[in-house]
Design a protein around this motif. Sequence first.
Motif, PDB file in Angstrom:
ATOM      1  N   ILE F  59       0.740  -1.080   0.037  1.00  0.00           N
ATOM      2  CA  ILE F  59       0.033  -0.022   0.038  1.00  0.00           C
ATOM      3  C   ILE F  59       0.718   1.264   0.192  1.00  0.00           C
ATOM      4  O   ILE F  59       0.757   2.357  -0.592  1.00  0.00           O
ATOM      5  CB  ILE F  59      -1.065   0.005   1.114  1.00  0.00           C
ATOM      6  N   MET F  60       2.046   1.223   0.730  1.00  0.00           N
ATOM      7  CA  MET F  60       2.768   2.381   0.878  1.00  0.00           C
ATOM      8  C   MET F  60       3.282   2.782  -0.613  1.00  0.00           C
ATOM      9  O   MET F  60       3.249   3.989  -0.910  1.00  0.00           O
ATOM     10  CB  MET F  60       4.122   2.248   1.642  1.00  0.00           C
ATOM     11  N   THR F  61       3.997   1.800  -1.218  1.00  0.00           N
ATOM     12  CA  THR F  61       4.269   1.839  -2.648  1.00  0.00           C
ATOM     13  C   THR F  61       3.152   2.488  -3.568  1.00  0.00           C
ATOM     14  O   THR F  61       3.605   3.498  -4.314  1.00  0.00           O
ATOM     15  CB  THR F  61       4.967   0.591  -3.011  1.00  0.00           C
ATOM     16  N   ALA F  62       1.962   1.913  -3.680  1.00  0.00           N
ATOM     17  CA  ALA F  62       1.117   2.506  -4.166  1.00  0.00           C
ATOM     18  C   ALA F  62       0.654   3.849  -3.973  1.00  0.00           C
ATOM     19  O   ALA F  62       0.779   4.784  -4.745  1.00  0.00           O
ATOM     20  CB  ALA F  62      -0.203   1.663  -3.670  1.00  0.00           C
ATOM     21  N   VAL F  63       0.616   4.336  -2.626  1.00  0.00           N
ATOM     22  CA  VAL F  63       0.392   5.794  -2.396  1.00  0.00           C
ATOM     23  C   VAL F  63       1.312   6.629  -2.892  1.00  0.00           C
ATOM     24  O   VAL F  63       1.113   7.627  -3.645  1.00  0.00           O
ATOM     25  CB  VAL F  63       0.211   5.978  -0.819  1.00  0.00           C
ATOM     26  N   ASN F  64       2.611   6.195  -2.817  1.00  0.00           N
ATOM     27  CA  ASN F  64       3.697   6.935  -3.284  1.00  0.00           C
ATOM     28  C   ASN F  64       3.715   7.180  -4.459  1.00  0.00           C
ATOM     29  O   ASN F  64       3.902   8.332  -5.165  1.00  0.00           O
ATOM     30  CB  ASN F  64       5.027   6.136  -2.638  1.00  0.00           C
ATOM     31  N   SER F  65       3.190   6.242  -5.526  1.00  0.00           N
ATOM     32  CA  SER F  65       3.181   6.262  -6.845  1.00  0.00           C
ATOM     33  C   SER F  65       2.215   7.235  -7.367  1.00  0.00           C
ATOM     34  O   SER F  65       2.140   7.949  -8.137  1.00  0.00           O
ATOM     35  CB  SER F  65       2.701   4.866  -7.410  1.00  0.00           C
ATOM     36  N   ILE F  66       1.197   7.303  -6.536  1.00  0.00           N
ATOM     37  CA  ILE F  66      -0.053   8.174  -6.883  1.00  0.00           C
ATOM     38  C   ILE F  66       0.460   9.423  -6.639  1.00  0.00           C
ATOM     39  O   ILE F  66       0.271  10.227  -7.524  1.00  0.00           O
ATOM     40  CB  ILE F  66      -1.273   7.789  -6.027  1.00  0.00           C
ATOM     41  N   VAL F  67       1.054   9.749  -5.780  1.00  0.00           N
ATOM     42  CA  VAL F  67       1.605  11.207  -5.499  1.00  0.00           C
ATOM     43  C   VAL F  67       2.654  11.668  -6.414  1.00  0.00           C
ATOM     44  O   VAL F  67       2.295  12.721  -6.863  1.00  0.00           O
ATOM     45  CB  VAL F  67       2.354  11.058  -4.228  1.00  0.00           C
ATOM     46  N   TRP F  68       3.518  10.780  -6.801  1.00  0.00           N
ATOM     47  CA  TRP F  68       4.454  11.192  -7.903  1.00  0.00           C
ATOM     48  C   TRP F  68       3.665  11.177  -9.333  1.00  0.00           C
ATOM     49  O   TRP F  68       4.117  12.160 -10.088  1.00  0.00           O
ATOM     50  CB  TRP F  68       5.597  10.227  -8.077  1.00  0.00           C
ATOM     51  N   ALA F  69       2.578  10.154  -9.630  1.00  0.00           N
ATOM     52  CA  ALA F  69       1.977  10.593 -10.837  1.00  0.00           C
ATOM     53  C   ALA F  69       1.370  12.008 -10.736  1.00  0.00           C
ATOM     54  O   ALA F  69       1.338  12.750 -12.004  1.00  0.00           O
ATOM     55  CB  ALA F  69       0.652   9.485 -10.804  1.00  0.00           C
ATOM     56  N   LEU F  70       0.985  12.401  -9.461  1.00  0.00           N
ATOM     57  CA  LEU F  70       0.268  13.657  -9.668  1.00  0.00           C
ATOM     58  C   LEU F  70       1.303  14.816  -9.798  1.00  0.00           C
ATOM     59  O   LEU F  70       1.034  15.782 -10.411  1.00  0.00           O
ATOM     60  CB  LEU F  70      -0.415  13.987  -8.283  1.00  0.00           C
ATOM     61  N   VAL F  71       2.463  14.723  -9.149  1.00  0.00           N
ATOM     62  CA  VAL F  71       3.389  15.617  -9.459  1.00  0.00           C
ATOM     63  C   VAL F  71       3.768  15.657 -10.757  1.00  0.00           C
ATOM     64  O   VAL F  71       3.916  16.924 -11.237  1.00  0.00           O
ATOM     65  CB  VAL F  71       4.723  15.264  -8.514  1.00  0.00           C
ATOM     66  N   LEU F  72       4.012  14.532 -11.624  1.00  0.00           N
ATOM     67  CA  LEU F  72       4.168  14.566 -12.861  1.00  0.00           C
ATOM     68  C   LEU F  72       3.267  15.257 -13.785  1.00  0.00           C
ATOM     69  O   LEU F  72       3.264  16.015 -14.560  1.00  0.00           O
ATOM     70  CB  LEU F  72       4.449  12.892 -13.431  1.00  0.00           C
ATOM     71  N   GLY F  73       1.808  15.013 -13.519  1.00  0.00           N
ATOM     72  CA  GLY F  73       0.873  15.457 -14.240  1.00  0.00           C
ATOM     73  C   GLY F  73       0.612  16.898 -13.968  1.00  0.00           C
ATOM     74  O   GLY F  73       0.218  17.623 -15.067  1.00  0.00           O
ATOM     75  N   PHE F  74       1.004  17.567 -12.852  1.00  0.00           N
ATOM     76  CA  PHE F  74       0.972  19.194 -12.657  1.00  0.00           C
ATOM     77  C   PHE F  74       2.190  19.582 -13.195  1.00  0.00           C
ATOM     78  O   PHE F  74       2.062  20.903 -13.676  1.00  0.00           O
ATOM     79  CB  PHE F  74       0.442  19.196 -11.308  1.00  0.00           C
ATOM     80  N   THR F  75       3.101  18.990 -13.142  1.00  0.00           N
ATOM     81  CA  THR F  75       4.360  19.803 -13.432  1.00  0.00           C
ATOM     82  C   THR F  75       4.689  19.750 -15.011  1.00  0.00           C
ATOM     83  O   THR F  75       5.002  21.056 -15.473  1.00  0.00           O
ATOM     84  CB  THR F  75       5.838  19.290 -12.583  1.00  0.00           C
ATOM     85  N   LEU F  76       4.550  18.755 -15.547  1.00  0.00           N
ATOM     86  CA  LEU F  76       5.071  18.591 -17.001  1.00  0.00           C
ATOM     87  C   LEU F  76       4.434  19.711 -17.840  1.00  0.00           C
ATOM     88  O   LEU F  76       5.086  20.235 -18.869  1.00  0.00           O
ATOM     89  CB  LEU F  76       4.800  17.041 -17.510  1.00  0.00           C
ATOM     90  N   PRO F  77       2.847  20.040 -17.931  1.00  0.00           N
ATOM     91  CA  PRO F  77       2.135  20.929 -18.754  1.00  0.00           C
ATOM     92  C   PRO F  77       2.702  22.242 -18.268  1.00  0.00           C
ATOM     93  O   PRO F  77       2.883  23.047 -19.097  1.00  0.00           O
ATOM     94  CB  PRO F  77       0.803  20.784 -18.179  1.00  0.00           C
ATOM     95  N   ILE F  78       3.145  22.524 -17.089  1.00  0.00           N
ATOM     96  CA  ILE F  78       3.851  23.618 -16.770  1.00  0.00           C
ATOM     97  C   ILE F  78       5.004  23.976 -17.616  1.00  0.00           C
ATOM     98  O   ILE F  78       5.224  25.126 -17.965  1.00  0.00           O
ATOM     99  CB  ILE F  78       4.043  24.165 -15.327  1.00  0.00           C
ATOM    100  N   ILE F  79       5.863  23.029 -17.554  1.00  0.00           N
ATOM    101  CA  ILE F  79       7.076  23.178 -18.239  1.00  0.00           C
ATOM    102  C   ILE F  79       7.007  23.447 -19.720  1.00  0.00           C
ATOM    103  O   ILE F  79       7.444  24.087 -20.273  1.00  0.00           O
ATOM    104  CB  ILE F  79       7.951  21.829 -18.050  1.00  0.00           C
ATOM    105  N   GLY F  80       5.946  22.512 -20.354  1.00  0.00           N
ATOM    106  CA  GLY F  80       5.757  22.538 -21.701  1.00  0.00           C
ATOM    107  C   GLY F  80       5.007  23.840 -21.960  1.00  0.00           C
ATOM    108  O   GLY F  80       5.440  24.540 -23.184  1.00  0.00           O
ATOM    109  N   TYR F  81       4.193  24.465 -21.120  1.00  0.00           N
ATOM    110  CA  TYR F  81       3.611  25.860 -21.543  1.00  0.00           C
ATOM    111  C   TYR F  81       4.583  26.968 -21.764  1.00  0.00           C
ATOM    112  O   TYR F  81       4.815  27.534 -22.460  1.00  0.00           O
ATOM    113  CB  TYR F  81       2.727  26.110 -20.345  1.00  0.00           C
ATOM    114  N   ILE F  82       5.518  26.854 -20.570  1.00  0.00           N
ATOM    115  CA  ILE F  82       6.534  27.869 -20.361  1.00  0.00           C
ATOM    116  C   ILE F  82       7.637  27.783 -21.717  1.00  0.00           C
ATOM    117  O   ILE F  82       7.744  28.768 -22.466  1.00  0.00           O
ATOM    118  CB  ILE F  82       7.436  27.972 -19.210  1.00  0.00           C
TER     119      ILE F  82
END
Lengths: 106, 106, 106, 346, 346, 346
Positions: F59-82
């Motif tokens: 379960i811990m790894t699963a939660v960790n994966s979700i957190v990092w998925a969110l980080v990727l999902g929110f960060t990448l478009p901002i980089i792309g936009y800039i």
Amino acid sequence: MVALYPEKLLTIISIDSMEESLVASFKKYGISGYTVIRARGEGASGIQADMTGFDANIMVKVVLPLERLQPLLESLERKIRKGHHLTVFVADVQVITPDKFTRSLR
Amino acid sequence: MVALYPEKLLTIISIDSMEESLVASFKKYGISGYTVIRARGEGASGIQADMTGFDANIMVKVVLPLERLQPLLESLERKIRKGHHLTVFVADVQVITPDKFTRSLR
Amino acid sequence: MVALYPEKLLTIISIDSMEESLVASFKKYGISGYTVIRARGEGASGIQADMTGFDANIMVKVVLPLERLQPLLESLERKIRKGHHLTVFVADVQVITPDKFTRSLR
Amino acid sequence: MGSLTNLLLPAVLFFALGFVARVIKSDLRFPPDLAKVLSIYLLMAIGLHGGYELAKADIMTAVNSIVWALVLGFTLPIIGYIALVLTRKVNPMDAAAISAHYGSVSAGTFLTAIAYLDSAGVSYETYPLIMLAVMESPAIIVGLLLAAKARMSLAARDDVVAAGDGTTAMSADDGNENDAHSMAALLRDAFTNGSVVVLIGSMIIGAISTPSGMEKLFPFIDDIFMGVLCLFLFDMGMVAARRIGDFRKVGLVLAAFGVLMPLLGGVVGAYVGFAILDFSVGGATLVAVLGASASYIAVPPAMRLAVPEANPSFYLTLSLGITFPFNVLVGIPLYHSLVQSMAMSG
Amino acid sequence: MGSLTNLLLPAVLFFALGFVARVIKSDLRFPPDLAKVLSIYLLMAIGLHGGYELAKADIMTAVNSIVWALVLGFTLPIIGYIALVLTRKVNPMDAAAISAHYGSVSAGTFLTAIAYLDSAGVSYETYPLIMLAVMESPAIIVGLLLAAKARMSLAARDDVVAAGDGTTAMSADDGNENDAHSMAALLRDAFTNGSVVVLIGSMIIGAISTPSGMEKLFPFIDDIFMGVLCLFLFDMGMVAARRIGDFRKVGLVLAAFGVLMPLLGGVVGAYVGFAILDFSVGGATLVAVLGASASYIAVPPAMRLAVPEANPSFYLTLSLGITFPFNVLVGIPLYHSLVQSMAMSG
Amino acid sequence: MGSLTNLLLPAVLFFALGFVARVIKSDLRFPPDLAKVLSIYLLMAIGLHGGYELAKADIMTAVNSIVWALVLGFTLPIIGYIALVLTRKVNPMDAAAISAHYGSVSAGTFLTAIAYLDSAGVSYETYPLIMLAVMESPAIIVGLLLAAKARMSLAARDDVVAAGDGTTAMSADDGNENDAHSMAALLRDAFTNGSVVVLIGSMIIGAISTPSGMEKLFPFIDDIFMGVLCLFLFDMGMVAARRIGDFRKVGLVLAAFGVLMPLLGGVVGAYVGFAILDFSVGGATLVAVLGASASYIAVPPAMRLAVPEANPSFYLTLSLGITFPFNVLVGIPLYHSLVQSMAMSG
Ligand SMILES: Nc1ncnc2c1ncn2[C@@H]1O[C@H](COP(=O)(O)O)[C@@H](O)[C@H]1O
Ligand SMILES: Nc1ncnc2c1ncn2[C@@H]1O[C@H](COP(=O)(O)O)[C@@H](O)[C@H]1O
Ligand SMILES: Nc1ncnc2c1ncn2[C@@H]1O[C@H](COP(=O)(O)O)[C@@H](O)[C@H]1O
Ligand code: NA
Ligand code: NA
Ligand code: NA
């Protein structure tokens, strides 16, 4: 109060494999867009039942200004004279964005 | 200059299982052809969402000369009176091949 | 002799994901029904080829009395002004059951 | 195997998923033709299988099953009609159209029951399959007859009010014109209905094909069957959820009918299957399901054409929005328990 | 294995079921796109399989097969055209369009033949598969050439009657406009036809894919193949039944052509397969089927576009309503027997 | 297993075949609903499989994966936009819409990567599957926020020019009317998107179903999976080829973005997967693919509705015509090598 401007609506019904040739004519004679709808039907050339994916009709709609109508009709008439089965009719319509229909595709 | 001749365009919207009966009327009262298009919709008889293949509508188009219109409208009115849900409207159109629409199907 | 009564036929062509918003407008401004047809097409916003299930157009038809037309056109014009690509046109039609089109959906 | 395990069958869970997808207003849509293709596949697969087994079956039991299927198909709608008219919540036209649905059957419910029995390790006879095919149509006929009766009594009343307005003359002419909708045509439609043709046709093919030919079909009709059933129920869950939204339009009394009628049908079916036809627990459960389930494929279009005066929201909401989910989620394990307790007490 | 056993193949029985469904006016309809999807699947599956086998095949025999496929594809329509013109029942335009169908092939018939051979335990080479792909298109070209010839002689006749009415000038302008329909474009269409692309593309993929990759595909292309073929023939049975209804429009002479032409094509194909290409009984039977079968997928739309003056009822009724059922029900076992007797006498 | 072997996977070859079919102007067309059905199947199959495995996961790894998925999902478009705004080749609206696609993911690319790893015999964790589900939506939100910002600054500019022309009043009224398109509605749409529902729903079903129920599903979700993926990529190849034709409209700078942005996303994903989440080489490759791939199912319709001012040709050509083929043909083996070299150097 939204103003309304007169245009013509050209409708063509034919077998679906005519689409490429119709669109080529559209682009040659200049229109701003067209819409294609899948259809079935019956007429002088028998039934087009759309039972197998290779006996379908299309119904094509083009809104265009009166001055662009005649050349297109002439090209359709030539196709009909060649033997192609086209059901063609024109109606009066009114639009709210007349500029849209004076542009040319591609 | 392609000449244009006046005709009527009859449009009927109903559930798809009415097709057989509509086509029977067409053939009885004589028309030269018809076109059927699959549709969805909403009206007094509820929603026809075409979600399952058994709740679809059809939209049927018939181009015909004015003199053939009334008998067909009467037959449609009888169907409506019987309880069938038909949305029916008629428009003026112009065609380039008027002979095509005076023939009779089958 | 079946009597015919004048109505307006409003046609809207757009991407299919606009359907929810169009129907919401219809219900807000009051119409008695609508019909939706799947379509493809080409225009200023490029080609909508319906090749993948997520690039389809719809063609929406609404029969309505003249007095209901303007508010609906205004709402469509606002959508167009917001950037949405709508092809809109109005035609005169005649119906045999005028009462049907003065009701309101839901 | 208790009722909870039913809810953990993938097929039932996919039904629930479809339901939830609509409730949370997901934009998920299955192409409309997919449901049609899936149900053609499902009918073909069970038909072939059933025919293959039936070729080895006992002819007397088969004939007996058919007779009792007809009895169920003709009786249940009449019971339903009387119940509905007594509620005074719907007019006779609507009562006729609704009750026709309950005399017919739902292949989707039947297949879920088979998945349930398979997963519980309960065996069953193949005769209920013939009954499924037989019961698709008779209820349509009863519905038509009830509607014709209702129409005549309504017309008699109207005549007093609006005598001589020409309607009668026109109707006559129209009856003439619309042979497509005449009683004879509708009976023909009932028996040549697409589902019936696929099911009976596949049964015959399963029975007469060369065994080597059939063997080549098994991977197609067996191995992927459960997956296709899941997809089908996924779709049906969405359809049911859309329909249950019309719950309010239907009213509480009608909604109660949508639960009580299948219970009644289930009890009658269980009795016929277990006590009369002498099937095993599994087989009798399937007959109960036939009694309990309401058609949503063959009957609705037939009623639309033949009883256009009836309100489609009523019968569609009842059969798709209430009875179908009730049977899939609650009914099947219930009918199974019922037959089990019959078996113990018997 | 006699001809009767052919009739007990599930695939053939499903064809019959589709036929019967239409005859009894069932409302059964397959979604129109289903036939398209099924045929994409079938072509993909036999293509992958064939390519996988062909990778191990003999290049000389392959080239030989291609050459003879071209010979068949170019010769058969010319024979058909002459025969049709001699009947004096159709005009040259119709004769050109019809005969083009007989030079091409029907993948559905070919697959039924494979099911027949498999079930009879008869082995066959993979070369006929290449021939299937090769023969889809050449007949279209012959059809176009014959139609162009017919058009010119008709135009010459018309010119005398209506010289100077401007039609010629317009046609010229139109030829200009419609490059989409020019001869070059039609040839391109013939060779880039969807079926050809799926079939040849899948053969190449089957030949060059890593073996481990191919292994993962076998359940998809092998196990469910026969079931999909059944569904496809079910649908085609309905289509054929709809077309055979137009039998009267076609007339007895044309209908006879729809049976005699495949017999001729079958004999020629059997000879080419057995005597010239030296295939086994199974392989030669498949070549006979290629010669006997008439296209109903690639050729009709091509003729509609390129020979719009021809009456589509003629060629659709002949290929779908007469020749296809004839081959599936009677032809395949017949061609098999023919090759068997060649093998015995040889 | 080198990059060339990737190109000999049947799935990749079918992608190429679809591409070629369009390039040679074949008339081959897949029914539009087929792509939808195939992707429902594919999501259902990997979801069920993943859920079945995840039930045993940490379960811990699963939660960790979700957190990092969110980080990727929110960060990448901002980089792309800039990056896009800095190119000065597109206006801020287009930049917002395009970059949203790159924060989201492509299930087709992910599945091709799985086929690649399977065929190379590389094992992988199931956590990236949860990340796939999680990453479908957040980027849509970022896209909307960026577009709202852009819209406000544009409106501020316009106000100076056209103050008092009534537009503002109307927009207000319109915002009122179109609650369907309000921010709240669009967020809801993002999280109830069809693909997300099928994927997460199937994962839950895979996790909670009875094992005996799941076993009956394996032939459906395993055996025919690779064949269905081939069909899907065949179709996508045609779609990609149609889109790449608009290459010129997009311009060289944007086209370069369509290759560089996935490379950047792949590197970031590989780092997150290998160094942060501590996955195996296979698992980290999948995370790299998530970072690199651009959505073409969930995001385009969301942007059409929410950012109608943006030009759809830009984002469709980039994600379907450039980034998708790049990832399938070149990217996947590249990200794999990258992670391999990280593993060696680490
Ligand atoms: N009178 C008509 N009204 C509406 N559609 C027609 C009519 N006649 C022909 N069509 C359509 O046009 C197609 C070709 O017609 P035909 O050229 O008469 O074979 C038919 O399949 C119908 O879909
Ligand atoms: N005002 C309308 N405009 C366009 N289509 C309509 C209208 N009213 C009804 N329809 C169509 O006709 C079908 C039957 O309508 P109804 O008879 O009102 O239930 C609906 O499902 C719609 O597709
Ligand atoms: N002149 C036209 N006639 C008919 N349909 C059109 C026309 N212009 C646009 N359309 C349709 O409206 C859709 C959107 O057009 P547009 O706003 O020009 O991108 C197109 O995909 C076509 O289906
Ligand atoms: Na029942
Ligand atoms: Na042939
Ligand atoms: Na990404």
